[in-house]
Design a protein around this motif. Structure first.
Motif, PDB file in Angstrom:
ATOM      1  N   ILE A 193      10.987   0.532  -0.250  1.00  0.00           N
ATOM      2  CA  ILE A 193      11.454   1.859  -0.619  1.00  0.00           C
ATOM      3  C   ILE A 193      12.840   2.140  -0.021  1.00  0.00           C
ATOM      4  CG2 ILE A 193      10.297   3.051   1.317  1.00  0.00           C
ATOM      5  CD1 ILE A 193      10.327   4.343  -2.269  1.00  0.00           C
ATOM      6  N   VAL A 194      13.101   1.536   1.148  1.00  0.00           N
ATOM      7  CA  VAL A 194      14.406   1.726   1.785  1.00  0.00           C
ATOM      8  C   VAL A 194      15.484   0.950   1.024  1.00  0.00           C
ATOM      9  CG1 VAL A 194      15.746   1.334   3.890  1.00  0.00           C
ATOM     10  CG2 VAL A 194      13.423   2.259   4.043  1.00  0.00           C
ATOM     11  N   ILE A 221      14.220   8.978  -4.689  1.00  0.00           N
ATOM     12  CA  ILE A 221      14.036   7.698  -4.019  1.00  0.00           C
ATOM     13  C   ILE A 221      14.605   7.741  -2.599  1.00  0.00           C
ATOM     14  CG2 ILE A 221      16.173   6.674  -4.931  1.00  0.00           C
ATOM     15  CD1 ILE A 221      12.835   4.848  -4.780  1.00  0.00           C
ATOM     16  N   LEU A 272      11.836  -2.411   4.260  1.00  0.00           N
ATOM     17  CA  LEU A 272      10.817  -1.780   3.425  1.00  0.00           C
ATOM     18  C   LEU A 272      11.377  -1.671   2.023  1.00  0.00           C
ATOM     19  CD1 LEU A 272       9.556   1.171   5.655  1.00  0.00           C
ATOM     20  CD2 LEU A 272       8.168  -0.698   4.786  1.00  0.00           C
ATOM     21  N   PRO A 322      10.100   1.939 -15.246  1.00  0.00           N
ATOM     22  CA  PRO A 322      11.209   1.623 -16.158  1.00  0.00           C
ATOM     23  C   PRO A 322      11.224   2.490 -17.408  1.00  0.00           C
ATOM     24  CG  PRO A 322       9.594  -0.171 -16.096  1.00  0.00           C
ATOM     25  CD  PRO A 322       9.242   0.773 -15.000  1.00  0.00           C
ATOM     26  N   ARG A 373       8.338  -4.604 -13.049  1.00  0.00           N
ATOM     27  CA  ARG A 373       8.780  -3.270 -13.441  1.00  0.00           C
ATOM     28  C   ARG A 373      10.282  -3.089 -13.227  1.00  0.00           C
ATOM     29  NH1 ARG A 373       5.231   1.275 -13.393  1.00  0.00           N
ATOM     30  NH2 ARG A 373       3.173   0.622 -14.044  1.00  0.00           N
ATOM     31  N   ARG A 414       0.917  11.552  -8.402  1.00  0.00           N
ATOM     32  CA  ARG A 414       0.713  10.254  -7.768  1.00  0.00           C
ATOM     33  C   ARG A 414       0.891  10.342  -6.248  1.00  0.00           C
ATOM     34  NH1 ARG A 414       1.605   5.277 -10.555  1.00  0.00           N
ATOM     35  NH2 ARG A 414       0.965   5.494 -12.710  1.00  0.00           N
ATOM     36  N   TRP A 415       1.903  11.087  -5.808  1.00  0.00           N
ATOM     37  CA  TRP A 415       2.091  11.246  -4.368  1.00  0.00           C
ATOM     38  C   TRP A 415       0.890  11.939  -3.744  1.00  0.00           C
ATOM     39  CZ3 TRP A 415       7.509  13.513  -5.500  1.00  0.00           C
ATOM     40  CH2 TRP A 415       8.430  12.473  -5.643  1.00  0.00           C
ATOM     41  N   LEU A 438       5.620  -5.053  -9.119  1.00  0.00           N
ATOM     42  CA  LEU A 438       6.809  -4.233  -8.852  1.00  0.00           C
ATOM     43  C   LEU A 438       8.060  -4.920  -9.399  1.00  0.00           C
ATOM     44  CD1 LEU A 438       6.994  -2.553  -5.333  1.00  0.00           C
ATOM     45  CD2 LEU A 438       7.316  -1.494  -7.560  1.00  0.00           C
ATOM     46  N   ALA A 473      15.423   0.241  -2.080  1.00  0.00           N
ATOM     47  CA  ALA A 473      15.630   0.965  -3.329  1.00  0.00           C
ATOM     48  C   ALA A 473      16.569   2.158  -3.116  1.00  0.00           C
ATOM     49  CB  ALA A 473      14.298   1.429  -3.899  1.00  0.00           C
ATOM     50  N   ALA A 474      16.384   2.852  -2.015  1.00  0.00           N
ATOM     51  CA  ALA A 474      17.254   3.988  -1.708  1.00  0.00           C
ATOM     52  C   ALA A 474      18.688   3.525  -1.458  1.00  0.00           C
ATOM     53  CB  ALA A 474      16.724   4.758  -0.505  1.00  0.00           C
ATOM     54  N   HIS A 477      -1.876   9.701  -3.047  1.00  0.00           N
ATOM     55  CA  HIS A 477      -1.676   8.890  -1.844  1.00  0.00           C
ATOM     56  C   HIS A 477      -2.303   9.564  -0.613  1.00  0.00           C
ATOM     57  CE1 HIS A 477       1.256   5.561  -2.555  1.00  0.00           C
ATOM     58  NE2 HIS A 477       1.805   6.321  -3.471  1.00  0.00           N
ATOM     59  N   TYR A 518      13.701   6.331 -11.167  1.00  0.00           N
ATOM     60  CA  TYR A 518      12.867   6.099  -9.981  1.00  0.00           C
ATOM     61  C   TYR A 518      12.363   4.654 -10.077  1.00  0.00           C
ATOM     62  CZ  TYR A 518       9.479   6.994  -6.269  1.00  0.00           C
ATOM     63  OH  TYR A 518       8.769   6.956  -5.093  1.00  0.00           O
ATOM     64  N   ALA A 538      12.580   7.273   0.976  1.00  0.00           N
ATOM     65  CA  ALA A 538      13.013   6.339   2.017  1.00  0.00           C
ATOM     66  C   ALA A 538      13.134   7.051   3.366  1.00  0.00           C
ATOM     67  CB  ALA A 538      14.348   5.696   1.633  1.00  0.00           C
ATOM     68  N   PRO A 573       0.799  -1.223   0.000  1.00  0.00           N
ATOM     69  CA  PRO A 573       0.000   0.000   0.000  1.00  0.00           C
ATOM     70  C   PRO A 573       0.832   1.274   0.000  1.00  0.00           C
ATOM     71  CG  PRO A 573       0.096  -0.888   2.218  1.00  0.00           C
ATOM     72  CD  PRO A 573       0.905  -1.810   1.351  1.00  0.00           C
ATOM     73  N   ASN A 574       2.096   1.175   0.345  1.00  0.00           N
ATOM     74  CA  ASN A 574       2.817   2.413   0.635  1.00  0.00           C
ATOM     75  C   ASN A 574       4.125   2.581  -0.132  1.00  0.00           C
ATOM     76  OD1 ASN A 574       4.196   0.435   1.895  1.00  0.00           O
ATOM     77  ND2 ASN A 574       3.983   1.206   3.963  1.00  0.00           N
ATOM     78  N   TYR A 575       4.211   2.027  -1.331  1.00  0.00           N
ATOM     79  CA  TYR A 575       5.377   2.311  -2.163  1.00  0.00           C
ATOM     80  C   TYR A 575       5.083   3.617  -2.899  1.00  0.00           C
ATOM     81  CZ  TYR A 575       9.361   1.501  -5.264  1.00  0.00           C
ATOM     82  OH  TYR A 575      10.562   1.613  -5.930  1.00  0.00           O
ATOM     83  N   PRO A 576       5.795   4.695  -2.566  1.00  0.00           N
ATOM     84  CA  PRO A 576       5.415   6.008  -3.096  1.00  0.00           C
ATOM     85  C   PRO A 576       5.467   6.041  -4.627  1.00  0.00           C
ATOM     86  CG  PRO A 576       6.969   6.238  -1.290  1.00  0.00           C
ATOM     87  CD  PRO A 576       6.948   4.780  -1.657  1.00  0.00           C
ATOM     88  N   GLY A 577       4.375   6.454  -5.202  1.00  0.00           N
ATOM     89  CA  GLY A 577       4.268   6.469  -6.650  1.00  0.00           C
ATOM     90  C   GLY A 577       3.119   5.593  -7.123  1.00  0.00           C
ATOM     91  N   PHE A 578       2.645   4.708  -6.229  1.00  0.00           N
ATOM     92  CA  PHE A 578       1.536   3.833  -6.577  1.00  0.00           C
ATOM     93  C   PHE A 578       0.415   3.989  -5.562  1.00  0.00           C
ATOM     94  CE2 PHE A 578       5.302   2.040  -8.528  1.00  0.00           C
ATOM     95  CZ  PHE A 578       4.873   1.891  -9.840  1.00  0.00           C
ATOM     96  N   PRO A 579      -0.329   5.091  -5.669  1.00  0.00           N
ATOM     97  CA  PRO A 579      -1.329   5.420  -4.657  1.00  0.00           C
ATOM     98  C   PRO A 579      -2.440   4.375  -4.526  1.00  0.00           C
ATOM     99  CG  PRO A 579      -1.467   6.931  -6.535  1.00  0.00           C
ATOM    100  CD  PRO A 579      -0.230   6.126  -6.711  1.00  0.00           C
ATOM    101  N   GLU A 580      -2.698   3.617  -5.592  1.00  0.00           N
ATOM    102  CA  GLU A 580      -3.723   2.583  -5.489  1.00  0.00           C
ATOM    103  C   GLU A 580      -3.110   1.268  -5.007  1.00  0.00           C
ATOM    104  OE1 GLU A 580      -3.718   4.670  -8.321  1.00  0.00           O
ATOM    105  OE2 GLU A 580      -5.295   5.857  -7.398  1.00  0.00           O
TER     106      GLU A 580
END
Lengths: 318, 318
Positions: A290-291, B290, A288, B59, A70, B70-71, A67, A293-294, B74, B55, B294, A53-60
């Motif tokens: 997102i972490v 990104i 997480l 891709p 992608r 998108r943010w 993922l 990924a960072a 959210h 990001y 995070a 639910p909380n990967y920023p960029g995918f609000p739905e």
């Protein structure tokens, strides 16, 4: 032996490993990614269909499997990235990475080996944790649990998510946790409490799993009262935490905490020169996506500086 | 004065601020986000139409403006998040946040104020850097540069991206950098070198901008030879770095480096209790979307622990 010299060898093709490759390719570093299992790591294996639910960029929200798809699109057909399905058995100093069949040489190595589910180590577990005999560490094929009585063990997000995931499919769900409250997200604990066929048992531990050919019953212990109880169940899901995949770097000399998680500085560097660590294998990494990924983004910058030595290297560390 | 008590007050509605709000909402923390300018921070203002290539999850690349959209999806309509367009003028100890018109109280405060383009401070700059008189700090409306002669100043990604962004529109582009090589991504420097109407001048500084009502010419200095040169140009883009937005927290006592970037621990905590910092305002933050995202995820977990004090608080720090 393979004499080719890579700029970066990434050990592990999970989220953090793939992101590191994306970012290194972006910096025109010749990158090899080695993965012994499935591409995409835990989101691909443990919760492919779970909506994150909380990967920023995918609000739905977005499923783990989407993922991963992608991320793979980022790196596939990228001229700077080579991906190989080979299990790494040993990482040695000097950028040597040995797989079952080959040896690779890199100017830098990135450890992105992540974690795997921890075993509980109780009687019956090893007997039934394979070939669909009834003990699982996560839910992949939900249809296997239709109309079953399921015991979920654990108090964290993985356990609570597993219970919620099966709520419409299983006949009855029991979730036990050894402590007196859950550590999972409040929102999900609340959902669980409001659900009709989830039975919550706190201060309760699993002592034994019994059955002939497959799981038939479990022995539970209330650790406050000392009371034991036998429960008929069809399936057991053990979601009692994750342990780091450390086997391939035990002799490398990277500093870890006493559980095996790698200690890095804030730039993802380990104590061994040229060796970086990213994702869940890093101490205090929060597990997480997102972490992870960072981490990949940060490591790639420091790898670039380490290899190319631009005039501005280390400027941000002043 | 507003007597309502918020769990979290996020100062700044850029990428890191919005991500912090997404993650705090996910943890059911009552969150207020204050933004004096545009929602979305630098990606929304400085490079709305720039495709962000790295990001993870997109891709094919994604524009700054679409990411911001998108943010915002959210957090909008999220019952735990309130967003207000108010400029914060002062953050005080004890979770007091003052805007031009109001005062808010939070159990925690997250500083997500980011950076803004740095001025060069040369003669002529202040005369022409407003109302489309010819001096810009970034390119938003590309059509304004059609058939112009453009001088870009700077050696980093922002400068090189600006030059590449205008390559098909401007008649002639000059890019000058005071050092003998660029620090931007190698790939883009290469593209620039191969381009027909970009003239690269290294070891060159901008001394003065001249004109009557708008920019007409610039004075350049070769810092190796000492030679000066007057160049007729229509537009000047100054992309000489970013400086932190520190005005609202100078009296709070948060530790910064000598440029004003906030020093945090690896959990985004500042030295002031209950005050966190995320995104580009953090020292050593790499200025990547990104990474800011995070930060938001990490801060939200530590905020949750700080406010709710679950039994597992601080476990990952051992």
């Amino acid at each position: 032996m393979n004499e080719e010299m890579w700029d970066v060898i990434v050990v592990g093709g999970g989220p953090a490993g793939l992101t590191t490759a994306i970012m290194c390719a972006n910096r025109m570093l010749k990158t090899l990614v080695l993965e012994g299992g499935k591409w995409g790591g835990l989101p691909a294996t443990m919760y492919p269909n779970k909506v994150i639910p909380n990967y920023p960029g995918f609000p739905e929200g977005i499923t783990g499997i989407e993922l991963v798809r992608r991320w793979l699109r980022h790196v596939r057909d990228n001229p700077y990235v080579t991906m190989k399905r080979e299990r790494v058995v040993k990482i040695e100093k000097g950028g040597i990475v040995k797989t079952e069949d080959n040896e690779y040489h890199g100017k830098t190595v990135v450890i992105a080996t992540g974690t795997r589910p921890r075993e509980l180590g109780i009687p019956g577990e090893a007997m039934f944790n394979r070939a669909d005999k009834g003990v699982y560490y996560y839910v992949t094929h939900r249809e296997k649990f239709i109309d079953n009585v399921v015991l979920v063990v654990g108090g964290g997000d993985t356990a609570v998510d597993a219970a919620l995931d099966l709520v419409d499919l299983a006949r009855e769900i029991y979730i036990i946790h050894r402590r007196d409250r859950f550590r999972a997200m409040d929102e999900n604990v609340k959902k669980m409490e409001e659900s009709k066929n989830i039975n919550i048992m706190l201060n309760t531990e699993l002592e034994e799993i019994r059955g002939k050919d497959k799981v038939e019953e479990v022995v539970l212990l209330n650790n406050k009262t000392g009371e034991k109880k036998v429960l008929k169940v069809d399936k057991v899901i053990l979601a009692v935490g994750l342990k780091p995949n450390t086997e391939m770097f035990t002799e490398l000399g990277v500093k870890t905490d006493d559980r095996g998680f790698i200690i890095t500085d804030s730039y993802q560097r380990t104590n061994v020169e040229g060796v970086f660590a990213v994702g869940d294998i890093v101490k205090g990494a929060f597990r997480l996506l997102i972490v992870g990924a960072a981490h990949g983004a940060i490591a790639s910058q420091k790898i670039y500086e380490y290899i190319r030595k631009p005039y501005w290297a280390g400027e941000d560390e002043k």
